[in-house]
Design an enzyme around this catalytic site. Structure first.
Site, PDB file in Angstrom:
ATOM      1  N   HIS B  90       0.866  -1.183   0.000  1.00 43.45           N
ATOM      2  CA  HIS B  90       0.000   0.000   0.000  1.00 43.45           C
ATOM      3  C   HIS B  90       0.900   1.230   0.000  1.00 43.45           C
ATOM      4  O   HIS B  90       1.657   1.446   0.942  1.00 43.45           O
ATOM      5  CB  HIS B  90      -0.835  -0.072   1.291  1.00 43.45           C
ATOM      6  N   ARG B 150      -4.395  -1.160  -7.839  1.00 39.31           N
ATOM      7  CA  ARG B 150      -5.639  -0.556  -7.371  1.00 39.31           C
ATOM      8  C   ARG B 150      -5.409   0.929  -7.161  1.00 39.31           C
ATOM      9  O   ARG B 150      -4.381   1.321  -6.600  1.00 39.31           O
ATOM     10  CB  ARG B 150      -6.070  -1.166  -6.039  1.00 39.31           C
ATOM     11  N   THR B 184     -12.199   7.115   5.383  1.00 39.05           N
ATOM     12  CA  THR B 184     -10.982   7.265   6.174  1.00 39.05           C
ATOM     13  C   THR B 184     -11.243   7.794   7.574  1.00 39.05           C
ATOM     14  O   THR B 184     -10.513   7.487   8.512  1.00 39.05           O
ATOM     15  CB  THR B 184     -10.026   8.212   5.412  1.00 39.05           C
ATOM     16  N   HIS B 213     -13.519   2.778   8.176  1.00 36.90           N
ATOM     17  CA  HIS B 213     -13.125   2.942   9.579  1.00 36.90           C
ATOM     18  C   HIS B 213     -14.359   2.879  10.458  1.00 36.90           C
ATOM     19  O   HIS B 213     -15.493   3.010   9.997  1.00 36.90           O
ATOM     20  CB  HIS B 213     -12.336   4.247   9.748  1.00 36.90           C
ATOM     21  N   HIS B 308     -35.534 -16.795  27.376  1.00 35.35           N
ATOM     22  CA  HIS B 308     -34.589 -17.165  26.317  1.00 35.35           C
ATOM     23  C   HIS B 308     -34.102 -18.605  26.517  1.00 35.35           C
ATOM     24  O   HIS B 308     -34.058 -19.388  25.583  1.00 35.35           O
ATOM     25  CB  HIS B 308     -33.375 -16.217  26.319  1.00 35.35           C
TER      26      HIS B 308
END
Lengths: 431, 431
Positions: B90, B150, B184, B213, B308
């Protein structure tokens, strides 16, 4: 930031949206009591209820008074506190439960019954006609006492849509305050939630409340899209505690909502109390705040990569959508690592009150990254490298001005002391 | 469960959906290295890469080789492991970075550049023309080396839509393998994601990758709606570690996806390895698994409330959308508390190999709830109450058949031993 230039504001196409006018039903003392580790004595329940009230939640939901003798007493005790928040209790759709509930002095009763084929077969074993009949009886009884009533299905997303709409329409006609949708197994997805809420909104005139479990990690997002679709009230609990891995967390939902509706959220809720409330509940149920918790996770406002640090130092909005100050929190730049950049180191040099040129800072940054490649660094490591480098460069002056060197050492000392009070090492506060 | 009767299967109206054909780019060794506590030495990086490869992720993304000397060496070392997963690195959108990246032997390069006005102003300071020019140069260079490329914008949701579509269209034409959308700052909401992906899908012919994020708790939900909208690849990291409170977590996304696409997910990924991988990374970065983590949180499959427990004992699907066995996990019924019900106690009586009638079990349940009102209970407390109650009732027989009493005691012992190995007390395994 006004709605017009906020890309996260409610969409104008969601004309039924309650993103700017939602209400919170906190269920830490009901759903939260079903969390594996939870045992709240009366004193702790009262402490939590008061903290939630102070924060500003609209409703506080309590365990059914028929669950146990103490549950009944606690319900009465909390009703007698005179809180601003309305007090609710949560019961099965039975007259036996309803009669006890109304005696406790609550402001409203939340009634629930399983409507999915799973729950109809394996839980209560009743058909939809029976459910409708019980619901009407319980609702009319509670209404006759002059308090609020909510009717909710359980496991709504696995219930037959026509059955669901039929029963909601029926209870809306007899005048419930709210109907509830519950993702009891924690598996609805956001667009599915939006569709169901929109459809229900076209069938009932009362408010819609939503309850989302978090088994597949979508409880916050589902709450948000429910509000977009026209739901008005969201069930939350502190840290999301509840059955299994819980429900929509109060703090996480606040992180979500402050971005979409900053004025509403900041004026209505005491956001700087989130950390205290989370600590109170975490201690009571003996869990740690998750490292990755929104807002209060130890690194929620820590920036590490050099490229992030550089931009954050220029303008925090570059890599932050939440302002830590809104929550009484602080921002950190993590500069003691091999991914650091010279802008972050420059900020540290400034904090240390040292003078280096940009080229010198780039040189010392290279030294820091080199050591950071070999092993984890802490602040002392970085400060030593900077200090040594600075001493080398300034040796002639240092010898003649002893006072200045001592001043730097004192600054350093005070900065280190600050660090010792912080949750993680290797970080420096920048604001 | 086939797609037809699964209410959580991809919606037929999402004709571009990749919910049934998505791919994973694990970024634990890139984004995860930006987590505050992360320092991975070469050996640990290799261990994590091998574990991810064994699990079945499609790509493994590594820190830029220009970040530091060791980052470069580690990149080469991992490329040389001969893993099934493709290895990516990256980098910034610079020729300097690209030249180093292609030397490492990676299968592809992920290029990123900030396109929001915030990042253009405070990070790199470049305009869109400059961005397009650099992108073209870097992309053509990487393509000339015969490896994948990419191109991603950064902070995509605060970027101008026209600028974004222009640059994506440009890079698609010159033949990138994927374009990336990155939230981001962690603030996109699910329907916004769906809209942007759908729009982008109409502009480019290449695959779409998404990176979310988790600042506002929507990273899993956003990933899901991105796939619904036509994105193909999702960036994840183990436990979601990354800048601030991180990104879409691998385990949490698997919880989400197994419900929507059970056959695809179970056949492609080794789900029972999630716990080991999470433990490996948690240990390396010195954090605890969050108490409320999907799948591996200590109580993710613990059922507490009486209503439950009753239904789960009859059919686990009533309150479980995830089957713990798919992940090598177990289910628990938490019966030692005041919210317990007689069905849960009946199950415990059976486990203890004791014989009580339903009426007797209801009687002993009332005793247990009474003590549970006073203080937290553990399994020993409940077992003692049951045992004493049983002894009282069966005293005449017990005196004559000593052997039987001893047998019960031995069973009890073996059950208690099992408990000691379990993460939380007060629980009993039921399957």
């Amino acid at each position: 930031m006004t709605a017009n230039n906020n890309p996260y504001a409610p969409s104008p196409t969601d004309y039924l949206s309650n993103v700017n006018s939602f209400q919170l039903i906190d269920s830490t003392l009901r759903e939260g009591e079903q969390f594996a580790n939870a045992f709240f004595d009366t004193e702790k329940k009262i402490e939590i209820a008061k903290a939630l009230d102070d924060f500003g939640v609209d409703y506080i939901e309590l365990t059914s008074p028929v669950a146990s003798e103490q549950s009944y007493k606690d319900c009465k005790a909390i009703c007698n506190l005179g809180l601003k928040a309305k007090i609710l209790t949560h019961i099965r759709c039975h007259m036996d439960d309803a009669k006890v509930a109304v005696e406790t002095g609550v402001d409203g009763v939340d009634v629930v019954i399983g409507t999915s084929k799973f729950l109809r077969q394996y839980s209560h074993g009743k058909d939809m006609n029976y459910i409708a009949k019980s619901a009407i009886e319980v609702i009319e009884f509670v209404k006759s006492k002059g308090i609020e009533i909510r009717f909710s299905s359980e496991d709504s997303f696995r219930s037959d849509l026509v059955d669901l709409l039929n029963i909601y329409k029926t209870v809306d006609k007899i005048g419930v305050n709210r109907v509830g949708i519950a993702d009891t197994v924690g598996c609805a997805n956001p667009r599915q939630v939006y569709e169901l809420v929109r459809t229900l909104k076209s069938v009932v005139s009362c408010d819609i409340e939503c309850h989302f479990h978090n088994d597949t990690g979508c409880a916050i997002a589902n709450a948000y899209t429910a509000l977009e679709g026209g739901a008005k009230l969201i069930d939350v609990s502190v840290l999301g505690i509840g059955e299994r891995n819980g429900i929509t967390p109060l703090g996480g939902l606040m992180a979500r909502m402050i971005v979409a509706a900053p004025d509403y959220v900041k004026s209505k809720y005491k956001l700087h109390k989130i950390r205290d409330i989370e600590n109170l509940v975490a201690e009571a149920v003996e869990v740690n705040i998750p490292f990755n918790n929104p807002i209060t996770g130890f690194c929620a406002f820590t920036h590490k990569a050099g490229i992030h640090a550089k931009a954050i130092l220029a303008n925090p909005s570059t890599y932050e959508i939440l302002d830590p100050h809104d929550f009484g929190m602080k921002r950190y730049i993590h500069f003691a690592n091999r991914l650091t950049g010279w802008n972050a180191i420059k900020a540290r040099v400034d904090q240390l009150n040292l003078n280096l040129t940009d080229d010198q800072i780039k040189e010392v940054t290279a030294k820091i990254k080199k050591l950071g490649d070999v092993r984890p660094l802490n602040i002392d490591d970085v400060d030593s490298i900077i200090k040594d480098f600075h001493a080398e460069i300034t040796t002639p002056q240092l010898r003649s001005i002893n006072g200045q060197a001592r001043t730097s050492a004192i600054d350093l000392q005070s900065l280190d002391t600050v660090e010792e009070n912080e949750p993680a090492q290797k970080k420096a506060r920048v604001d």
